[in-house]
Design a protein around this motif. Structure first.
Motif, PDB file in Angstrom:
ATOM      1  N   UNK A 212     -19.427   7.615  25.412  1.00  0.00           N
ATOM      2  CA  UNK A 212     -18.309   7.966  26.083  1.00  0.00           C
ATOM      3  C   UNK A 212     -18.229   6.565  26.960  1.00  0.00           C
ATOM      4  N   UNK A 213     -19.097   6.145  27.509  1.00  0.00           N
ATOM      5  CA  UNK A 213     -19.064   4.769  28.341  1.00  0.00           C
ATOM      6  C   UNK A 213     -18.674   3.598  27.243  1.00  0.00           C
ATOM      7  N   UNK A 214     -19.200   3.483  26.090  1.00  0.00           N
ATOM      8  CA  UNK A 214     -18.856   2.535  25.391  1.00  0.00           C
ATOM      9  C   UNK A 214     -17.506   2.564  24.749  1.00  0.00           C
ATOM     10  N   UNK A 215     -17.110   3.725  24.352  1.00  0.00           N
ATOM     11  CA  UNK A 215     -15.347   3.947  24.017  1.00  0.00           C
ATOM     12  C   UNK A 215     -14.549   3.618  25.225  1.00  0.00           C
ATOM     13  N   UNK A 216     -14.707   4.047  26.127  1.00  0.00           N
ATOM     14  CA  UNK A 216     -14.127   3.606  27.440  1.00  0.00           C
ATOM     15  C   UNK A 216     -14.077   2.243  27.586  1.00  0.00           C
ATOM     16  N   UNK A 217     -14.924   1.524  27.608  1.00  0.00           N
ATOM     17  CA  UNK A 217     -15.210   0.169  27.757  1.00  0.00           C
ATOM     18  C   UNK A 217     -14.278  -0.840  26.639  1.00  0.00           C
TER      19      UNK A 217
ATOM     20  N   UNK B  39     -25.374   2.581  18.544  1.00  0.00           N
ATOM     21  CA  UNK B  39     -24.549   3.265  19.081  1.00  0.00           C
ATOM     22  C   UNK B  39     -23.104   3.616  18.307  1.00  0.00           C
ATOM     23  N   UNK B  40     -22.660   2.293  18.239  1.00  0.00           N
ATOM     24  CA  UNK B  40     -21.344   2.111  17.619  1.00  0.00           C
ATOM     25  C   UNK B  40     -21.146   2.695  16.236  1.00  0.00           C
TER      26      UNK B  40
END
Length: 233
Positions: A164-169, A202-203
């Motif tokens: 979630x934090x990676x998508x948000x970033x 993660x990606x």
């Protein structure tokens, strides 16, 4: 209320020493010596975070993680051995948030746990850059930070805290390239060392989850040797 950590390992020495350390830090700790008992316990009474060994009797850590991810986005840390690089990568692809290599320092473990729990709490509250209400909308993507939900073209995408934090970033600044160090800081916090391959794993998992909702999803672009960017639909 103290936060609860589930510790799953068939090595009773590790269980005892880590439990003592975590309880001294103010956490409530539930211990399990195999994957089956851990699954039953966590389904009946969820924890705030789980620490899983990979090689365990009755059900190994990989299968336990898969089963947990069917019902929960609870933060998960894997404990791995130095010769288990393949297992580390597989664990990340299955949805683990972090891993620590044995032998590990208790202080490092505490730092990683604190970082994960902070991220979990932060992802459910309004974050910087989000409009009032904690909702980020970018084309067909809608991220709700207060509910920790991700919707793509009307379909729910189940993301872990790290995902979630990676998508948000990436989505907060469409078109802007984020290198791996910037993504590590966004997902793990500053001063936490994470290997570049962790972000790549993660990606890959994030893309797979979006493509389960939309087989044509291609909004997260790779710029080889540089990083990633979000392409607004």
């Amino acid at each position: 209320m103290p936060q609860t950590i589930a510790l799953v390992d068939d090595d009773r020495n590790i269980l005892t020493s880590v439990q003592m350390t975590l309880e001294a830090e103010g956490y409530t700790v539930r211990t399990y010596t195999d994957g089956e008992s851990a699954l039953q316990g966590l389904m009946a009474k969820p924890a705030d975070l789980a620490i899983l060994d990979i090689k365990m009797p009755r059900m190994d850590g990989m299968e336990l993680l898969q089963r947990l991810r069917q019902r929960s986005n609870m933060p998960v840390v894997f404990l791995t051995s130095k010769d288990e690089e393949v297992d580390e990568l597989m664990g990340l692809r299955l949805g683990a948030d972090d891993y620590i290599t044995k032998p590990f320092s208790q202080r490092l473990l505490i730092e990683r746990i604190r970082a994960l729990l902070r991220r979990n709490e932060a992802s459910r509250a309004e974050g910087s850059g989000a409009p009032p209400g904690g909702v980020i909308a970018r084309g067909d993507l809608v991220l709700d930070e207060t509910k920790h939900t991700c919707v793509w073209k009307g379909g729910q995408v189940q993301l872990t805290v790290t995902e979630f934090l990676l998508v948000k970033a990436l989505a907060i600044r469409p078109g802007m390239v984020k290198n791996r160090d910037q993504l590590i800081d966004a997902a793990y916090g500053e001063n936490i060392y994470v290997d570049d391959r962790t972000i790549d794993s993660h990606v890959k998992r994030i893309r797979k989850k979006f493509r389960q909702v939309d087989g044509e999803f291609d909004q997260i672009e790779t710029l080889y040797g540089i990083g990633y960017r979000y392409k607004e639909a």
